[in-house]
Design a protein around this motif. Structure first.
Motif, PDB file in Angstrom:
ATOM      1  N   UNK A 192       0.845  -1.198   0.000  1.00  0.00           N
ATOM      2  CA  UNK A 192       0.000   0.000   0.000  1.00  0.00           C
ATOM      3  C   UNK A 192       0.883   1.251   0.000  1.00  0.00           C
ATOM      4  N   UNK A 193       0.243   2.406  -0.159  1.00  0.00           N
ATOM      5  CA  UNK A 193       0.972   3.671  -0.031  1.00  0.00           C
ATOM      6  C   UNK A 193       1.441   4.260  -1.350  1.00  0.00           C
ATOM      7  N   UNK A 194       2.192   5.352  -1.247  1.00  0.00           N
ATOM      8  CA  UNK A 194       2.767   5.984  -2.435  1.00  0.00           C
ATOM      9  C   UNK A 194       4.035   5.235  -2.816  1.00  0.00           C
ATOM     10  N   UNK A 247       6.670   5.777  -0.232  1.00  0.00           N
ATOM     11  CA  UNK A 247       6.425   5.002   1.002  1.00  0.00           C
ATOM     12  C   UNK A 247       6.746   3.526   0.793  1.00  0.00           C
ATOM     13  N   UNK A 303      -2.874  -4.826  -0.047  1.00  0.00           N
ATOM     14  CA  UNK A 303      -2.985  -3.507  -0.679  1.00  0.00           C
ATOM     15  C   UNK A 303      -3.514  -2.452   0.279  1.00  0.00           C
ATOM     16  N   UNK A 304      -4.166  -2.886   1.357  1.00  0.00           N
ATOM     17  CA  UNK A 304      -4.815  -1.893   2.213  1.00  0.00           C
ATOM     18  C   UNK A 304      -4.277  -1.901   3.638  1.00  0.00           C
TER      19      UNK A 304
END
Lengths: 629, 629
Positions: free
Chosen positions: B11-13, B16, B246-247
């Protein structure tokens, strides 16, 4: 049509489930054995509760793995059955579901199965119990309803009949028209479930993903038409195993379930009438034993009447509307409510003094031909009517609450661009020139994951919006599922989004909610973006990397690419046309989009959704989300 | 072994994700195009960030729908590719993944595909780019790795090689031994993913349910053995599309991912050595280019050393232990910590002054042969070491934190029923008679849904517990998923439960948490239950309906049934033996179970779990949950 529902559809204790079923208006229930078994209440207590709630106990289920077994096992099975018959006598339930054998059948012989069922029928007769034999889709030897029916015919006992379950029949792709050939008096029970299209093994599909009629992909209306034509007039009962329904409020799920049956009943009635007409019969000339209720027929909505944003401090939202070319055209004569408009797009800004409320979409209005009929239909479909305080001389607005709590107002379609309720707003604003914005193109509402299927059925049954294909959009916080619901001509488009659970949980803990938005249609998005930039609009930024990829994919004209990039415009193209759009910053839980559809482009720029989500995430992370400046 | 991971796993940018990968110890990453495309950082910025983090950019992916197309489309595809090559030069990534064509291929001809790939290879060579061609399991014409390899061979260009992806190979049931026949220098890249057994269409399975090696059902060790034997020595990279990962926190997922590779590396090394030995080669006599690291070899745990309950007010818990026949055998000489024991079962009660803490299971101890080695192994597998304040003369306890925050102490197995750390507790209690309880049979820990796969891998890799079949148990609040992890002889049994999300959410909002429990083994549960009743134990009630069903199913002896019912005992039987057990009331988030296994019964009374869950739910609803009296 007599309605019933299996207790396994709902969460809670047996008592809680029964109260929820009664409150939602069901005529009866199926007692799922496990629910009774774990209950501290005796069968006599449950019988008394059902009577006090006005619920009939239509079925006791399931009785498993009975037929096609050795004599030894048959003897044990008859012992087990007799214990259950005696229990059913105490409960006051007279029909038992007998599922085709999955685990213990060793004899693949219809004659043996039939004779064993007949023996069970003879014992059952002594208790006044009827056996409804059902082919499970994964039964060892019997997994097809017509096969089950042949065994019932062979058993030839008055207490042995058939149970038809739409899931077991349709999941295997069987033709349900054979139902019409079954003598009505041999159909002892009918269970309905819908299901989404999944290429999953049928057992997992059945146990976890069943949904209520209208929430999946099966043609249950056709199934019901065959059933009505067979002459069946017993209960039509829902049996839905669903992981989500099992863990959400039983009261709410029961209402969702009831809505599905009311709607299915109406559709069945309409389909039957159509088919009778086609075949040259007058709709009234052919009577079936099952009596089907109908609902007020209403035309689909013809457009958005307005969107409403609720906020304690709507200043930033109103600033953005101004920057997009909206004008404040009036203030409500008694409330702190302002009407902004541009072309045919209207946004109501509803300022609330208390609550520290961040701006959010609270209501939307739809143009309909006959608002009282539309509202009556929605309420008959178990939608909650909305009551807003209004003064005696204000227009009576018909509204219901959607599953995500958005209020849906059913407004009179005037066709001349005016609205009936506008006179409540004075005219203190002057509209300058011709606005580029023409209308509300679509509204994007986030849905709690627990209530997604309910929402789809709600919008389809009460508002005649049809689900289009759903999509999954990657975001930095997980996949966002997006489901568009549309009127047939595209005049009303709702996009229902389910945010990832982690995101939703962070929202409920004071972190960011998943924002919602209103998308305005416009005739020249480049000109509008330029004007908005001059007025200081805070655009959602679009990364340069996106434009490089766009160029690699579409080989755009250099001037167009330069225009897009300088104005933070996104672009999509398909065989039907082009789509140009931009997003504003988010204020509270709301932002705006402006779209221009060129030629016959009918989508929503799906390839660009991840760019928006990532850019919004970046803004939240960098803490600048709440400021429009 | 060089480790790598695709940014799409997290997850994240992009930034990140990269920081998380570096912190978890990966050597490199695959840049997933979408992550770059939505990033506000330029390729040059990303290159610089990777360099500063010590990460190599091992792959740029995916490039889709290239080969097997008409000349027109080929020209557009080459244009698109060249834009990406130029971008990769800016990034400093030299290998691109080319997926077999799914959408636009119209020519089913290996010669055409090969010649088009050769043309792409020629262009790529000008940029110093290598192309790794991969057969997607759902490719239109090419969906098998050996087929892809034939096309690569035909293309015969030094910049065109193959990418092997374990998911695409194993999901189709292909034999991975063919990997050994591919020349090592033509294997440009390797991607690994595991997956649970699901009879789902391969595309959905791949996009949503991939997991890290060791978390699914594929034999990735065998896959790796073939790879090592091929002579490949490039990066071994994880590419896992998973809705949950993903979350959830990218830092945590990256550590989970790294653990999976460290463990796989060791298992591959062990399997290779075994196979070399079997085939008569000395393990050292055959060298492969890939260097495989190993971990301290440790024996599996031989039993539970203790369970610890943390509480502000442990009075009710200690009361229940007394009622079950436990004695308080000592108080820690410096801390408000008491040791309770019965037979070989030990429970540490850790009283905490602050925090208003409801009783909960906070730690468990396992008997192991070599605690320092076991702890070192766990830490090398990225387990977080636990530091508890201890005085200089206290026993040094080795402990790590499990994914659900339970602390796992690795204790010295003494074999004589004593424990090394017991001397820190004085002996202020006297054990009366021979206790009926003999040991801790199993411990049931609830897991957050986001960290379930991580937990299974953690317990398997660090503690050598092996997952047994998982089950789904209906409760009034939804389905509870239960996964037993066992040592090979059953001396250590953990049951990992995932509560329904709605229940977990209510917990996080101050409602009931999903409780955990310790199950004690005993030699005579009927006698123990009688004794506990005399001492006033608050048993979890069992409904009468349950006993009626039991009788219908098992035709129990009347005296046994009477015993069971009068003592709130639950019963199960299978071909291996019988199981009798009872539960206490819940105090805070903890309760106890007492079990008697007769003959060789090896289960946990799964058919009774719904009865327990419903009874606990009833208690919570009626508000009597927190009182043991």
């Amino acid at each position: 049509m007599r309605t019933s529902i299996a207790t396994v559809c709902l969460s809670g204790t047996l008592e809680e489930k029964m109260r929820a079923c009664a409150a939602a208006g069901f005529d009866g229930i199926e007692i799922f054995e496990q629910d009774l078994l774990v209950s501290p209440h005796s069968p006599e207590d449950i019988r008394a509760l059902a009577a006090s709630l006005g619920l009939s106990l239509d079925l006791y289920q399931p009785f498993r793995d009975f037929e096609g077994v050795s004599e030894d096992l048959l003897e044990a099975n008859l012992y087990r059955a007799e214990a259950k018959f005696s229990l059913m006598n105490r409960l006051g339930a007279d029909t038992m579901l007998v599922c085709s054998n999955v685990a213990t059948a060793s004899i693949d012989d219809d004659g043996v199965a039939a004779s064993q069922l007949r023996r069970l029928g003879e014992v059952a007769a002594g208790y006044g119990i009827r056996l409804a034999y059902e082919a499970l889709a994964w039964g060892r030897y019997v997994n097809d309803y017509e096969h089950a029916q042949r065994i019932v015919d062979l058993a030839d006992h008055p207490n042995v009949g058939t149970c038809l379950d739409s899931f077991h029949i349709l999941s295997r792709g069987a033709d349900p028209s054979g139902i019409e050939k079954i003598p009505a008096e041999k159909i002892f029970f009918v269970q309905l479930a819908d299901a989404p299209e999944l290429s999953l093994d049928v057992l997992s599909w059945s146990r976890h993903y069943r949904v209520f009629p209208g929430e999946g992909a099966f043609d249950l209306t056709a199934f019901m038409v065959h059933l009505v034509r067979s002459g069946y007039n017993g209960p039509v009962s829902l049996e839905v195993f669903n992981d989500v329904f099992r863990q959400t409020s039983e009261d709410r799920t029961a209402v969702d379930a009831m809505r599905s049956l009311i709607w299915l009943e109406e559709r069945t009635s309409v389909r039957l009438a159509e088919q009778n007409q086609l075949s040259g019969n007058d709709a009234g000339s052919r009577r079936y034993p099952m009596d089907l209720a109908t609902l007020p027929a209403v035309a689909e909505p013809t457009g958005f009447n307005f969107a409403e944003v609720l906020a304690e401090d709507p200043g930033d939202v109103e600033g953005m509307l101004f920057q997009l070319g909206f004008s404040c055209v009036g203030t409500h004569r008694t409330k702190p409510v302002r009407l902004w408009s541009a072309g045919g797009a209207r946004v109501i800004i509803n300022q609330q003094q208390a609550r520290g409320l961040a701006p959010a979409i609270s209501a939307l209005g739809l143009d309909v031909q006959d608002p009282p009929a539309a509202a009556s239909r929605a309420v008959q479909l178990k939608a909650q009517p909305v009551s807003r305080r209004s003064q005696a001389d204000e227009a009576v607005l018909q509204a219901v609450s959607a599953p995500d709590s958005t209020e849906i107002f059913l407004c009179e379609a005037t066709g001349d661009g005016t609205v009936a309720w506008a006179e409540e707003f004075g005219s203190d604003g002057v509209v300058e020139g011709e606005p580029l914005i023409t209308h509300i193109d679509h509204i994007n509402l986030s849905q709690p994951w627990q209530h997604f299927d309910e929402a789809v059925l709600f919008y389809e049954s009460t508002l005649s919006l049809v689900p289009r294909a759903s999509q999954e959009v990657p975001s930095p916080m997980g996949l966002v599922r997006s489901q568009v619901m549309c009127s047939s001509d595209g005049a009303v488009r709702l996009a229902l989004n389910i945010a990832p659970m982690a995101l939703e949980q962070s929202g409920s803990h004071g972190g960011p909610e998943y924002p919602q938005h209103v998308a305005f249609g416009c005739s020249d998005v480049v000109a509008l973006a330029r004007q908005a930039r001059q007025r200081g609009l805070d655009f959602l930024p679009v990364p340069d990397n996106y434009y490089e990829d766009l160029q690699a994919r579409f080989r755009l004209d250099a001037a167009l690419l330069e225009n897009l990039q300088s104005l933070n415009l996104l672009y999509d193209r398909d065989e039907d046309g082009e789509f140009l759009h931009f997003y504003t910053a988010t204020v509270g839980n709301v932002f705006f989009e402006v779209v221009e559809r060129r030629s016959r482009y009918d989508g929503y720029g799906a390839p660009n959704a991840p760019v928006r989500l990532a850019s919004q995430y970046q803004r939240v992370r960098s803490g600048s989300r709440d400021g429009a400046s």
